[in-house]
Design a protein around this motif. Sequence first.
Motif, PDB file in Angstrom:
ATOM      1  N   UNK A  55      13.087   5.883  14.237  1.00 35.51           N
ATOM      2  CA  UNK A  55      13.780   6.051  15.513  1.00 35.51           C
ATOM      3  C   UNK A  55      15.234   5.592  15.388  1.00 35.51           C
ATOM      4  N   UNK A  56      16.052   5.815  16.428  1.00 34.10           N
ATOM      5  CA  UNK A  56      17.474   5.428  16.348  1.00 34.10           C
ATOM      6  C   UNK A  56      17.703   3.943  16.114  1.00 34.10           C
ATOM      7  N   UNK A  57      16.722   3.095  16.424  1.00 33.86           N
ATOM      8  CA  UNK A  57      16.862   1.660  16.203  1.00 33.86           C
ATOM      9  C   UNK A  57      16.461   1.281  14.776  1.00 33.86           C
ATOM     10  N   UNK A  58      16.287   2.280  13.921  1.00 34.44           N
ATOM     11  CA  UNK A  58      15.922   2.080  12.515  1.00 34.44           C
ATOM     12  C   UNK A  58      14.543   1.447  12.352  1.00 34.44           C
ATOM     13  N   UNK A  59      13.623   1.732  13.265  1.00 31.19           N
ATOM     14  CA  UNK A  59      12.250   1.247  13.156  1.00 31.19           C
ATOM     15  C   UNK A  59      11.332   2.427  12.841  1.00 31.19           C
ATOM     16  N   UNK A  60      10.314   2.171  12.024  1.00 35.75           N
ATOM     17  CA  UNK A  60       9.368   3.225  11.667  1.00 35.75           C
ATOM     18  C   UNK A  60       8.507   3.526  12.876  1.00 35.75           C
ATOM     19  N   UNK A  61       8.454   4.810  13.268  1.00 40.31           N
ATOM     20  CA  UNK A  61       7.675   5.216  14.430  1.00 40.31           C
ATOM     21  C   UNK A  61       6.296   5.683  13.978  1.00 40.31           C
ATOM     22  N   UNK A  62       6.241   6.626  13.042  1.00 40.62           N
ATOM     23  CA  UNK A  62       4.966   7.177  12.584  1.00 40.62           C
ATOM     24  C   UNK A  62       5.062   7.431  11.096  1.00 40.62           C
ATOM     25  N   UNK A  63       4.051   7.026  10.371  1.00 43.47           N
ATOM     26  CA  UNK A  63       3.935   7.407   8.972  1.00 43.47           C
ATOM     27  C   UNK A  63       2.781   8.375   8.895  1.00 43.47           C
ATOM     28  N   UNK A  64       3.045   9.558   8.423  1.00 42.97           N
ATOM     29  CA  UNK A  64       2.048  10.617   8.464  1.00 42.97           C
ATOM     30  C   UNK A  64       1.103  10.613   7.271  1.00 42.97           C
ATOM     31  N   UNK A  65       1.238   9.660   6.375  1.00 42.97           N
ATOM     32  CA  UNK A  65       0.363   9.656   5.203  1.00 42.97           C
ATOM     33  C   UNK A  65      -0.954   8.942   5.487  1.00 42.97           C
ATOM     34  N   UNK A  66      -1.152   8.454   6.705  1.00 42.28           N
ATOM     35  CA  UNK A  66      -2.429   7.876   7.080  1.00 42.28           C
ATOM     36  C   UNK A  66      -2.566   6.396   6.770  1.00 42.28           C
ATOM     37  N   UNK A  67      -1.592   5.786   6.160  1.00 41.64           N
ATOM     38  CA  UNK A  67      -1.712   4.376   5.815  1.00 41.64           C
ATOM     39  C   UNK A  67      -1.361   3.499   7.000  1.00 41.64           C
ATOM     40  N   UNK A  68      -0.265   3.815   7.689  1.00 39.31           N
ATOM     41  CA  UNK A  68       0.183   3.012   8.813  1.00 39.31           C
ATOM     42  C   UNK A  68       0.243   3.932  10.021  1.00 39.31           C
ATOM     43  N   UNK A  69      -0.282   3.489  11.142  1.00 37.02           N
ATOM     44  CA  UNK A  69      -0.218   4.286  12.350  1.00 37.02           C
ATOM     45  C   UNK A  69       1.100   4.088  13.054  1.00 37.02           C
ATOM     46  N   UNK A  70       1.079   4.092  14.365  1.00 37.06           N
ATOM     47  CA  UNK A  70       2.263   3.896  15.162  1.00 37.06           C
ATOM     48  C   UNK A  70       2.628   2.425  15.135  1.00 37.06           C
ATOM     49  N   UNK A  71       3.730   2.092  14.490  1.00 32.64           N
ATOM     50  CA  UNK A  71       4.138   0.694  14.371  1.00 32.64           C
ATOM     51  C   UNK A  71       5.334   0.374  15.259  1.00 32.64           C
ATOM     52  N   UNK A  72       5.654   1.292  16.200  1.00 33.65           N
ATOM     53  CA  UNK A  72       6.819   1.068  17.052  1.00 33.65           C
ATOM     54  C   UNK A  72       6.566  -0.058  18.048  1.00 33.65           C
ATOM     55  N   UNK A  73       5.310  -0.347  18.368  1.00 26.99           N
ATOM     56  CA  UNK A  73       5.010  -1.360  19.369  1.00 26.99           C
ATOM     57  C   UNK A  73       5.021  -2.775  18.829  1.00 26.99           C
ATOM     58  N   UNK A  74       5.287  -2.997  17.564  1.00 26.17           N
ATOM     59  CA  UNK A  74       5.271  -4.350  16.992  1.00 26.17           C
ATOM     60  C   UNK A  74       6.442  -5.163  17.441  1.00 26.17           C
ATOM     61  N   UNK A 122       0.838  -1.197   0.000  1.00 23.33           N
ATOM     62  CA  UNK A 122       0.000   0.000   0.000  1.00 23.33           C
ATOM     63  C   UNK A 122       0.875   1.250   0.000  1.00 23.33           C
ATOM     64  N   UNK A 123       1.966   1.226   0.758  1.00 17.74           N
ATOM     65  CA  UNK A 123       2.864   2.377   0.823  1.00 17.74           C
ATOM     66  C   UNK A 123       3.514   2.708  -0.506  1.00 17.74           C
ATOM     67  N   UNK A 124       3.692   1.706  -1.343  1.00 14.49           N
ATOM     68  CA  UNK A 124       4.292   1.954  -2.658  1.00 14.49           C
ATOM     69  C   UNK A 124       3.346   2.693  -3.587  1.00 14.49           C
ATOM     70  N   UNK A 125       2.064   2.640  -3.305  1.00 15.32           N
ATOM     71  CA  UNK A 125       1.087   3.315  -4.154  1.00 15.32           C
ATOM     72  C   UNK A 125       0.989   4.807  -3.863  1.00 15.32           C
ATOM     73  N   UNK A 126       1.411   5.221  -2.677  1.00 12.23           N
ATOM     74  CA  UNK A 126       1.316   6.625  -2.281  1.00 12.23           C
ATOM     75  C   UNK A 126       2.446   7.415  -2.930  1.00 12.23           C
ATOM     76  N   UNK A 127       2.105   8.573  -3.497  1.00 13.52           N
ATOM     77  CA  UNK A 127       3.121   9.361  -4.196  1.00 13.52           C
ATOM     78  C   UNK A 127       4.047  10.088  -3.223  1.00 13.52           C
ATOM     79  N   UNK A 128       3.513  10.577  -2.098  1.00 15.27           N
ATOM     80  CA  UNK A 128       4.323  11.308  -1.122  1.00 15.27           C
ATOM     81  C   UNK A 128       4.207  10.595   0.211  1.00 15.27           C
TER      82      UNK A 128
END
Length: 158
Positions: A139-158, A127-133
């Motif tokens: 975070x410092x551990x190279x994990x995605x914290x927040x994606x602001x485009x509305x597709x993925x929320x806070x994924x730091x807790x995974x 889904x993220x590949x379909x978004x233009x922007x």
Amino acid sequence: MSGGRLPVEPPIIRTGVSTWMQVRDVLLTLGAWLVIGYFLREGLYLAYDYFRAPIFELSTATAPDWGEIWGRLRGFVLLAVFLVAWITFWALDSRARLQATHSPQPAPLPDRTHAARFGLSEAEMAIGRLVKVQTVDIDPAQQIVVRLDGIVGNVAGR
């Protein structure tokens, strides 16, 4: 990490520049042109004399002594040619060495491995590949914290 984008600086508008800066800029520009004119004064005078009546003749100015001018510039020109040749040689040599050690690109990373590296599922990545922007905070551990485009929320807790 912040959840928003960094503020964008407004463009510099001429009315926002103080008067002393405008005066300074004008004086520096005029000074630079005067210095250029001073160094080119003999050439400018020759051009003026050549194009005034009688046209295409030097009436008051004397023709330059090209032998003397070349004598003064010869060392500089030879040094410049030597430096250009030297830089060209090393550029070609470096290019040859880089091409000799060139290795082909590795195979693309599989989507499953790529998604797992950032803590995403394959569906979220597709889904993220379909978004233009996309705006992503990592975070410092190279994990995605927040994606602001509305597709993925806070994924730091995974």
